[in-house]
Design a protein around this motif. Sequence first.
Motif, PDB file in Angstrom:
ATOM      1  N   ASN A   1      11.641 -13.237  -5.513  1.00  0.00           N
ATOM      2  CA  ASN A   1      13.015 -13.733  -5.595  1.00  0.00           C
ATOM      3  C   ASN A   1      13.222 -14.774  -4.511  1.00  0.00           C
ATOM      4  O   ASN A   1      12.965 -14.521  -3.328  1.00  0.00           O
ATOM      5  N   SER A   2      13.682 -15.939  -4.905  1.00  0.00           N
ATOM      6  CA  SER A   2      13.887 -17.032  -3.955  1.00  0.00           C
ATOM      7  C   SER A   2      15.335 -17.049  -3.491  1.00  0.00           C
ATOM      8  O   SER A   2      16.260 -17.171  -4.305  1.00  0.00           O
TER       9      SER A   2
ATOM     10  N   THR B   1      10.538 -17.941  -1.344  1.00  0.00           N
ATOM     11  CA  THR B   1      10.432 -16.912  -2.369  1.00  0.00           C
ATOM     12  C   THR B   1       9.915 -15.644  -1.712  1.00  0.00           C
ATOM     13  O   THR B   1       8.785 -15.584  -1.228  1.00  0.00           O
TER      14      THR B   1
ATOM     15  N   LYS C   1       8.757 -11.739  -1.519  1.00  0.00           N
ATOM     16  CA  LYS C   1       7.986 -10.828  -2.359  1.00  0.00           C
ATOM     17  C   LYS C   1       8.114  -9.411  -1.821  1.00  0.00           C
ATOM     18  O   LYS C   1       8.393  -9.195  -0.640  1.00  0.00           O
TER      19      LYS C   1
END
Length: 819
Positions: A473-474, A512, A514
């Motif tokens: 998810n950025s 991003t 993780k």
Amino acid sequence: MHTSLSPVISGLMIAGSIGFCWATDGSVKTSSRPDQGSNRFTISNRSPLGANAFSKLRVGSIRPEGWVRKQLELEAEGYTGRLTEISPWLSKQDNAWLSPTGVGKNGWEEVPYWLKGFGDLGYVLGNKRIINEAKVWIEGALKSQRSNGYFGPEANLTANQGKPDIWPNMVMLNALQTYHEYTGDKRVLECMSRYFKWEMTIPDKDFLLSYWEPQRAGDNMQSVFWLYNRTGDRSVLPLAEKLHRCGARWDLGVPDWHGVNMAQGFREPAEYSQLAMSTTLTNATERDYLTMRNMYGQVPGGLYGADENARKGFSDPRQASETCTMVEMMLSDEMLLAITGDPAWAERCEDVAFNSLPASMTPDLKALHYLTSPNMIQIDKGSKSPGLQNSGPMLLFNAYDHRCCQHNASHGWPYYAEHLWYGAANNGLAALLYAPCIVTARVGSGMPVTVTETTNYPFDETVKFAISTKKPNSFPLVLRWPTWCQKPQLVLNGTKIQFKGSAGCYITINRTWKNGDQLNLTLPMVAKVHKWEANKGALSVERGPLTYSLKIGEKYVRAGGTDRFPSYEIYPTTPWNYGLSLDHLSFKVVKKSFPKSQQPFTPQTTPITIETKGRLIPQWQEDSLHLVGLLQTMPAKSTEPLKDLELIPMGAARLRISSFPTVLNKSTAHTWVAPRKPKPSLPTTASHVFDGDTVDALSDGLLPTGSTDMSIRRFTWWDHKGTREWVQYNFPKERTLSQSRVYWYDDKATGGECRVPASWTIYYQTSDGWKPVSDQGQFGTEKDKFNSVVFTAVKTKALRIEVQLQPHFSSGILEWEVH
């Protein structure tokens, strides 16, 4: 470790604007203010309200851990969490806040102020007992709404000479808001919409008429914005304009010097700026804050001396702040951090939360006292007025007293826990108040992300963030770089991140993220001193966000209460009157294991101390009220041996010296003078004496420096005005007297309600009753001097002064001598 002395910092440290800088890595940048942009996953300001820098996360998003959770758990089982068992104002029987018609007792601020923190305490802990109890009172408020929109106790509708007093409802709105955030109950939105329409029907001339309402109108205003951002109904926005128009004008300066009003009211211009879109208003809030701190807050702990009001000439570090001032200042800081994005507000909040708030309560949070000061050497049940303005047992740790703070201090730790993280621009997250916790929020593309923050900050330098996400998810992660830290370090998954910038700004990491990512932030802390030039050049010792106090032996003495909620006095068992030696000003930081109890705010469990050197100042003694003696010109001369001193965090010290004098063993240093001590007083009676004063002041031998001298005990008839009053000496045996002189108390210069009397005379007691003396002089009523009378000698066992008070005013006496 040994830490060399950092340069002395003069005046009040305030974070200012820092220039914009880019890091060497394009994904990391530093800036003085956060990025502008929207956040789709938090409720933010709608147009036409200006965009805020940060947005509050929904209550329940942040799970406090570690020492923060411990404070909340102690509060849950302490006096706040069990206040319905203690406070008569929270009795359910015939309580106006639980009545569908609003008819009943105890309908003012006590219930909503307590509920404001009590309910949130349950939400952040997930404590079902508290949540269920809070709902009882929430339901009572919701069900009391009338067809015209008003809700709450009926008596408040006519409390201002037939006009409404809406101050208690301002507080209840806060409780309703977080209840809605936690439950989604739409009845809250409907109730508030109808209520605000009712407020709009009140003519300006009948609106905000009491003392409290106009000073705190910003509380009502923020509720208006809260509702608008959820409903989009623009019809409520004119109410914000009306509240600003009719409220106290904090945008023009500080209009009121009551301590809690100051902590609440000064934020109003910045609140209104969200609608008015004016930087002049946000600047006014900053100006008011600096005015309050520079005039009365040249002390550590983030507050100012206002024990009940800030008073001219009373800015020594022995002047105190109310416990509810502390929590209101923290809330203002938390709100202003979101509105302005200025990181200074985060540091100001931590200053109060870490250094002042913990010491206002016993370590088990089962008792509090009304007033707490940076320099406090004895906590007992005796009145400290007029040294502290409020009379009565204001320093006694007691769960059953202190009506105001007893109810009003409940939201300090719950609101702090709710504001550890904020929503940031571009669907990001911001860690602004570092503390152990777990936050879960939707960010970036909309997927929920959990960040586990592991730290013992502010006692430790390292803050660790562990990312948990189902898919990459950025989103931007914003971290705060405090002004006291010169070289922070960032390590991502074991690799050090290089970046440039300046202290007092934000670090934004846009990448991003993780599942399993680990980000470590290290904020090196250096021991240094802060010099308070306006307070005789006193020094405070600081390391990171913590201020340190002299460790004083504390003897707890039971002074009432119950076995479950005992009251305590605390007496010193070790010397406290040390100054820091300017010849040996260095510090050794000693780190210890973090307590297993997770309660670091006690002298025994604190995980960090600082060692330094100082000398006793024999002339620095307690005064006649058992308050610490006032600071004098520094450096103080001391020939006492050099001693090793142990300093502990200010918040862990209930007895403390946090603002130190400096000492030198040199002829150029200044010799201090011990406070004057009272002599035994004559037996005295009076027609009336104000409960904050004493008849012993009349003959204690403490001569005033002027008619407004509040450093010594006084006698007044205060709250009796325009009446005829008397005070008399009752001698153990018959005396021959022919002279008398009186030093009148008159506080016109400080805005008080005492004046010299309109007239007075002297009577002496005979077997036939009271007779006037044969006057051979004038019964003077001059200020700032003794008014002497010579009369024909009389033999008597009692002498009386009778006065006629001026219309609408009281009067008092600082010293009465007879010869």
